[in-house]
Design a protein around this motif. Structure first.
Motif, PDB file in Angstrom:
ATOM      1  N   LEU A 107      39.179  53.241  45.401  1.00 29.19           N
ATOM      2  CA  LEU A 107      38.361  52.116  44.721  1.00 29.19           C
ATOM      3  C   LEU A 107      39.348  50.539  44.778  1.00 29.19           C
ATOM      4  O   LEU A 107      37.953  49.536  44.858  1.00 29.19           O
ATOM      5  N   LEU A 108      40.086  50.534  45.064  1.00 28.44           N
ATOM      6  CA  LEU A 108      40.725  49.145  45.153  1.00 28.44           C
ATOM      7  C   LEU A 108      41.719  49.398  46.148  1.00 28.44           C
ATOM      8  O   LEU A 108      42.447  50.214  46.556  1.00 28.44           O
TER       9      LEU A 108
ATOM     10  N   GLY B 114      45.950  39.878  49.154  1.00 28.89           N
ATOM     11  CA  GLY B 114      45.071  39.980  48.136  1.00 28.89           C
ATOM     12  C   GLY B 114      44.368  41.468  47.675  1.00 28.89           C
ATOM     13  O   GLY B 114      44.931  42.287  48.262  1.00 28.89           O
ATOM     14  N   TYR B 115      43.459  41.642  46.714  1.00 26.12           N
ATOM     15  CA  TYR B 115      43.160  42.951  46.220  1.00 26.12           C
ATOM     16  C   TYR B 115      41.533  42.784  46.428  1.00 26.12           C
ATOM     17  O   TYR B 115      40.791  41.955  45.946  1.00 26.12           O
ATOM     18  N   ARG B 116      41.051  44.107  46.992  1.00 23.91           N
ATOM     19  CA  ARG B 116      39.319  43.967  46.883  1.00 23.91           C
ATOM     20  C   ARG B 116      39.033  45.112  46.591  1.00 23.91           C
ATOM     21  O   ARG B 116      39.290  46.226  46.557  1.00 23.91           O
ATOM     22  N   SER B 117      38.116  45.116  45.351  1.00 21.73           N
ATOM     23  CA  SER B 117      37.461  46.443  44.755  1.00 21.73           C
ATOM     24  C   SER B 117      36.335  46.768  45.391  1.00 21.73           C
ATOM     25  O   SER B 117      35.620  45.819  45.845  1.00 21.73           O
ATOM     26  N   ILE B 118      35.919  47.824  45.297  1.00 15.32           N
ATOM     27  CA  ILE B 118      34.590  48.126  45.743  1.00 15.32           C
ATOM     28  C   ILE B 118      33.561  47.714  44.681  1.00 15.32           C
ATOM     29  O   ILE B 118      32.149  47.605  45.194  1.00 15.32           O
TER      30      ILE B 118
ATOM     31  N   ALA C 290      48.827  47.993  37.051  1.00 16.30           N
ATOM     32  CA  ALA C 290      48.037  46.790  37.684  1.00 16.30           C
ATOM     33  C   ALA C 290      46.822  47.219  38.436  1.00 16.30           C
ATOM     34  O   ALA C 290      45.904  46.651  38.371  1.00 16.30           O
ATOM     35  N   THR C 291      46.942  48.357  39.302  1.00 17.90           N
ATOM     36  CA  THR C 291      45.895  48.731  39.836  1.00 17.90           C
ATOM     37  C   THR C 291      44.505  49.167  39.124  1.00 17.90           C
ATOM     38  O   THR C 291      43.349  48.782  39.270  1.00 17.90           O
ATOM     39  N   TRP C 292      44.938  49.839  37.974  1.00 10.92           N
ATOM     40  CA  TRP C 292      43.892  50.592  37.131  1.00 10.92           C
ATOM     41  C   TRP C 292      43.201  49.251  36.457  1.00 10.92           C
ATOM     42  O   TRP C 292      42.026  49.007  36.418  1.00 10.92           O
ATOM     43  N   GLY C 293      44.135  48.228  35.821  1.00  8.82           N
ATOM     44  CA  GLY C 293      43.488  47.123  35.200  1.00  8.82           C
ATOM     45  C   GLY C 293      42.626  46.484  36.198  1.00  8.82           C
ATOM     46  O   GLY C 293      41.561  45.691  35.610  1.00  8.82           O
TER      47      GLY C 293
END
Length: 351
Positions: A211-212, A226-230, A336-339
């Protein structure tokens, strides 16, 4: 992927392919076949102890599809000579043996490490990067199927369960690719808006989910992350920029075979960092800033203090030890991912 996933994948494939009365035997044979390509971790050290070679020859020839198909044929021929079970259903065992072997590198190719499916060609290793190296949502359906065959053997429900496990795990891979493709399209659009439309970038699955995505971008000054979530929708990709030594990196690629091999193996997703008169090459694909999983000390500045640097390449580049505990770093990254996923979901729900 991890060894458990590879073993239960091979076990599931063979158990599903062979006759009902041989399913439990198929589990054992498949689990062994599913781990055979990773025997290179025992074979490569017999020829070299150089850290860069150990790193870049893993998932090498032993993961080449054509070699594994040839190995499948040779193993099948040998087993047919000594095993009544194989002689009873030779075609089923040939198909099962080939699939158990070649699905190993194909599954590995969905991680970011790099798998040399087309060895010995010069093309960079395949890294579809849609799965984290450990993903319980992929492994669990296969594990349930394996347990069902252990308990039910030739029973129809055991066959149905193991096949269902294979279907669900394969569908999960398909979903991971769809999720990554959707996110990649959004990332490309956001990079274009930020003037980075031509920059190489890579989306990497974050721990235990699809998902991330961690986004690594190669810039003129270094790299950005950077981080991109669905769930991010039209949200602009936020990047953190990190300086590097691009000119020094290109110079080392030209003169240092170990750096050139690292650049090839990672498809260029590396940076050069000067630390205590040592030149460090970091693999940007795995780990986090300051805690990269793979980093190598490739050269030393031998010029006197205050003089222009003179880089002397190490004949064998040692690996730089990662500071802190791997388990602690993984736990921190997962939290951090789950948050980040929860935050994106809440923002999407509120809009």
């Amino acid at each position: 992927m991890d060894s458990l996933s590879q073993a239960v994948l091979g076990a599931s494939i063979v158990a599903a392919a062979v006759p009902a009365t041989q399913r439990r035997l198929g589990l054992l044979a498949g689990a062994i076949l599913g781990t055979v390509p990773d025997l290179d971790t025992l074979i490569v050290p017999l020829f070299t102890q150089a850290p860069v070679s150990l790193f870049t020859w893993h998932r090498g020839p032993s993961h080449a599809l054509w070699l594994l198909l040839l190995l499948a044929l040779l193993l099948w021929w040998a087993l047919k000579k000594i095993s009544p079970a194989v002689r009873q259903a030779p075609r089923a065992w040939l198909i099962a043996t080939a699939l158990a072997l070649i699905t190993h590198p194909l599954l590995d190719a969905f991680t970011v490490y790099g798998t040399q499916l087309w060895w010995p060609t010069s093309s960079s290793p395949v890294m579809w990067a849609s799965l984290f190296i450990i993903d319980p949502l992929y492994t669990l359906p296969l594990l349930v199927g394996v347990l069902a065959v252990l308990l039910g053997g030739p029973k129809r429900w055991a066959f149905f369960t193991v096949v269902t496990g294979l279907v669900l795990s394969t569908a999960y891979i398909g979903w991971s690719h769809i999720s990554r493709s959707i996110s990649s399209h959004a990332v490309a659009h956001s990079l274009q808006q930020q003037g980075l439309g031509g920059a190489p970038y890579l989306l990497i699955a974050t721990p235990f989910n699809t998902l991330l995505w961690r986004v690594v971008v190669i810039t003129e000054q270094g790299h950005a992350v950077g981080y991109r979530s669905i769930f991010d929708g039209d949200k602009t990709l936020q990047l953190s920029h990190y300086p590097s030594q691009p000119a020094l990196l290109q110079e080392q690629i030209a003169i240092n075979p170990e750096v050139a091999r690292l650049a090839w193996f990672t498809s260029g997703f590396i940076n050069a960092e000067v630390r205590d008169r040592q030149l460090i090459i970091n693999d940007l694909r795995m780990g986090t800033e300051g805690h990269f999983t793979f980093a190598f000390e490739v050269a030393q500045n031998v010029a006197p203090d205050g003089a222009a640097p003179q880089w002397q390449s190490h004949q064998v580049a040692p690996m730089v030890k990662r500071s802190g505990s791997m388990a602690a770093a993984m736990n921190k990254e997962w939290q951090a991912t789950w948050g980040r996923i929860v935050q994106s979901w809440r923002e999407r729900s509120a809009s």
